[in-house]
Design an enzyme around this catalytic site. Structure first.
Site, PDB file in Angstrom:
ATOM      1  CG  ASP A 193      65.682  97.952 -50.951  1.00 53.17           C
ATOM      2  OD1 ASP A 193      65.706  98.909 -51.987  1.00 53.17           O
ATOM      3  OD2 ASP A 193      65.168  98.542 -49.729  1.00 53.17           O
ATOM      4  CG  ASP A 251      61.317  94.591 -54.398  1.00 51.10           C
ATOM      5  OD1 ASP A 251      60.826  95.685 -53.815  1.00 51.10           O
ATOM      6  OD2 ASP A 251      62.101  93.795 -53.822  1.00 51.10           O
TER       7      ASP A 251
END
Length: 375
Positions: free
Chosen positions: A10, A8
């Site tokens: 953020d 991922d």
């Protein structure tokens, strides 16, 4: 075949601001330890793919230009440190769209699912949200949820790198009898301060030497019938520790197997009784330990103690403890000690064993260290 670490963005590579949009350069902050951890994983053969949900990217509230600048700078910083991403996959939908390309959906993964060069058994996903873990489950790979105040999780980047790159050799052994309850936890590929609690302070001090000088994480907890005597606690601790070593080493593939000094380091001060082993001095005392993870338990001890006890530990149980380790681990151990001070002699025995273990468990490749095909 190549393992891939899907990550991922953020909250995983860079910290996530309160408004959940990194649309300005001043919002760009890297998650702690992410770069050294990814370098370790790169060196272990991993490739990296970013998979990120960016709610409404390209809309009036989140213009593409506001996203591209900080994102490109992030990629440039990673590249400057030697970290390249195989691909950056962004889903721009809103949660209400229920798009198959939005995590935890795997719509963006179709080309990867068709790629037969990927080592899926070693591949993994790292993210900060439960949807990242669900995404990993949908791919049938391992998921790591980073620890954050907002979403929980229990992993940090150094721990993830250790787990995936080191393929750590761990064991947890719980040995329960009517006389004792022993728990041994060890990780042969992680250095940590040893923890011991057996109810016998001198014995605890000796056990600490094994973890400290063996160079591995060791945690031993014991509850025994000390109201009778120390025998069961010391013996069963040795058996549990030996079993943990056996389980952590598995088939022993890639280990050095032997722990001893080379021919150039003879134990000269012992005169006619000189032996070759890991030689360790402690003031007037000198101890030698030579061991072999042969799978055939055998123990030879050459030494004498003048005192009946050292603190709360009977000296007669010192060789018995080492024999218990051998019986449970399948180790062949030859242990010799000479000296005047019994405290020094016992401690030197534990330290010599630890240093021999350190040499024997060291990884030296992937081959099985025997011509028999099994140890």
């Amino acid at each position: 075949m190549t393992p891939i670490l899907f990550v991922d963005r953020d909250g995983t590579l860079i910290t996530e601001p309160a408004d959940y949009q990194i649309d300005a350069y001043e919002k760009l902050r890297f998650v702690d330890h992410v770069i050294p951890a990814m370098l370790k994983l790169r060196d272990a053969g991993y490739q990296f793919v970013i998979v990120s949900n960016q709610d409404g990217l390209g809309s009036e509230s989140f213009p593409r230009a506001s996203f591209d600048g900080p994102n490109n700078l992030m990629l440039q910083i990673f590249a400057s440190q030697g970290i390249e991403f195989r691909e950056v996959l962004i889903d721009c939908s809103w949660p209400s769209d229920n798009a198959p390309t939005r995590k935890p959906g795997v719509g963006l993964m179709v080309p990867y699912l068709q790629d037969r060069t990927i080592d899926w058994a070693r591949s993994a996903m790292v993210g900060d949200r439960i949807t990242d873990i669900q995404f990993a489950q949908n791919l049938n790979i391992r998921g790591f949820q980073l620890r954050t105040d907002e979403f929980g999780g229990e992993w940090d980047w150094p721990g993830i790198a250790h787990e995936l790159a080191d393929a750590p050799r761990r064991a947890v052994v719980q040995r329960n009898t009517k006389e004792t309850r022993i728990r041994v936890e060890l990780d042969l590929d992680r250095v940590a301060e040893p923890k011991t609690a057996t109810g016998l302070p001198f014995f605890d001090h000796m056990l600490e030497q094994i973890g400290k000088h063996g160079g591995f994480a060791l945690d031993i907890r014991a509850e025994g019938d000390l109201h009778i005597d120390e025998h069961h606690t010391i013996e069963d601790t040795g058996l549990a520790l030996g079993q943990a070593l056996r389980e952590a080493l598995g088939d022993k593939r890639g280990i050095g197997r032997y722990g001893f000094d080379p021919e150039s380091s003879p134990w000269q001060v012992a005169g006619d009784t000189a032996q070759h082993g890991f030689t360790l001095p402690m003031d007037e005392t000198i101890a030698s330990a030579a061991l072999d993870f042969s799978g055939r338990p055998y123990f030879v001890f050459d030494g004498q103690f003048k005192r009946d006890r050292l603190g709360d530990m009977p000296t007669e149980l010192v060789p018995h403890f080492f024999r218990s380790i051998c019986d449970a681990s399948g180790v062949n151990l030859h242990l010799t000690v000479r000296g005047e001070n019994d405290h020094h002699k016992v401690e030197a025995c534990f330290k010599a064993l630890a240093r021999a273990l350190r040499q024997a468990i060291r990884r030296e490749g992937s081959a099985l260290p025997t011509t028999k095909g099994a140890l």
